[in-house]
Design a protein around this motif. Structure first.
Motif, mmCIF file in Angstrom:
data_model
loop_
_atom_site.group_PDB
_atom_site.id
_atom_site.type_symbol
_atom_site.label_atom_id
_atom_site.label_comp_id
_atom_site.label_asym_id
_atom_site.label_seq_id
_atom_site.Cartn_x
_atom_site.Cartn_y
_atom_site.Cartn_z
ATOM 1 N N GLU A 16 7.903 -10.868 10.031
ATOM 2 C CA GLU A 16 7.780 -11.809 10.873
ATOM 3 C C GLU A 16 6.623 -12.736 10.773
ATOM 4 O O GLU A 16 5.506 -12.238 10.991
ATOM 5 N N TYR A 17 6.772 -13.883 10.856
ATOM 6 C CA TYR A 17 5.709 -14.863 10.831
ATOM 7 C C TYR A 17 5.805 -15.673 12.146
ATOM 8 O O TYR A 17 6.860 -16.092 12.674
ATOM 9 N N GLU A 63 5.153 -0.970 12.450
ATOM 10 C CA GLU A 63 4.817 -2.198 12.042
ATOM 11 C C GLU A 63 3.335 -2.530 12.155
ATOM 12 O O GLU A 63 2.638 -1.778 12.853
ATOM 13 N N VAL A 64 2.729 -3.865 11.426
ATOM 14 C CA VAL A 64 1.396 -3.958 11.606
ATOM 15 C C VAL A 64 1.448 -5.420 11.378
ATOM 16 O O VAL A 64 1.828 -6.151 10.638
ATOM 17 N N ALA A 101 0.956 -1.329 -0.077
ATOM 18 C CA ALA A 101 -0.043 -0.165 -0.129
ATOM 19 C C ALA A 101 0.809 1.421 -0.027
ATOM 20 O O ALA A 101 0.584 2.283 0.670
ATOM 21 N N GLY A 102 2.121 1.230 -0.702
ATOM 22 C CA GLY A 102 2.925 2.465 -0.766
ATOM 23 C C GLY A 102 3.905 2.787 0.213
ATOM 24 O O GLY A 102 4.537 3.541 0.350
ATOM 25 N N ARG A 103 3.825 1.605 1.020
ATOM 26 C CA ARG A 103 4.737 1.747 2.241
ATOM 27 C C ARG A 103 6.049 0.837 1.893
ATOM 28 O O ARG A 103 5.727 -0.309 1.787
ATOM 29 N N ARG A 104 7.069 1.131 2.175
ATOM 30 C CA ARG A 104 8.364 0.187 2.044
ATOM 31 C C ARG A 104 8.509 -0.704 3.194
ATOM 32 O O ARG A 104 8.511 -0.407 4.613
ATOM 33 N N GLU A 108 4.412 -7.069 9.024
ATOM 34 C CA GLU A 108 5.204 -6.158 8.195
ATOM 35 C C GLU A 108 5.761 -5.088 9.141
ATOM 36 O O GLU A 108 5.174 -4.438 10.039
ATOM 37 N N PHE A 109 7.119 -5.083 8.946
ATOM 38 C CA PHE A 109 7.880 -4.020 9.665
ATOM 39 C C PHE A 109 8.259 -3.097 8.400
ATOM 40 O O PHE A 109 8.801 -3.322 7.343
#
Length: 145
Positions: free
Chosen positions: A46-47, A129-130, A38-41, A123-124
């Motif tokens: 991590e799973y 992160e999210v 979504a446009g974020r690098r 996602e970092f």
């Protein structure tokens, strides 16, 4: 074959587990860590997995493939822990006498994994992160190992 591991996945070796003389169609799906959402690098992922439950559900999905398409040659491997950009997190290999069934079964496996298997992705980014699919929800509780 069902495999949950922290080690890098070898797609060729996993695909080889489903190869057989009766199979004319072999389909392999690779899920890889991409560098943008979504446009974020994205810096890395991590799973986390509830391993015992994940293995049971993956085995159930393989059984569903057998019941629905008569396919017994299916291998599913998912990596957890930290993954860098470009690394493979998921390998699904399906083989059957004909390609149509192999494609359909492979897509079914991937879709079912996303829906039902207790594996969570975080996602970092450079500025935070999210937990993917958990936006607006609290972080998953500590996962039994």
């Amino acid at each position: 074959m069902i495999l949950l591991t922290r080690k890098p996945l070898d797609p060729d070796a996993i695909t080889a587990t489903v190869h057989g003389d009766a199979n004319g169609g072999i389909v392999t799906f690779l899920g890889a860590t991409r560098n943008e959402t979504a446009g974020r690098r994205v810096l890395y992922l991590e799973y986390e997995a509830y391993e015992d439950m994940a293995e049971k559900i993956l085995a159930r999905i393989a059984q569903e493939i057998k019941e629905r398409w008569g396919i017994t040659d299916v291998s599913i491997a998912h990596r957890f822990g930290r993954l860098e950009i470009g690394e493979v997190s998921l390998v699904v290999a399906v083989a059957s006498p004909h390609r149509a069934e192999a494609f359909a079964a492979c897509q079914y496996v991937v879709d079912r994994i996303k829906q039902d298997v207790p594996i969570w992705k975080k996602e970092f980014f450079e500025n935070g992160e999210v937990w993917v699919g958990m936006e607006g929800h609290p972080r998953p509780l500590s996962v039994p190992r």
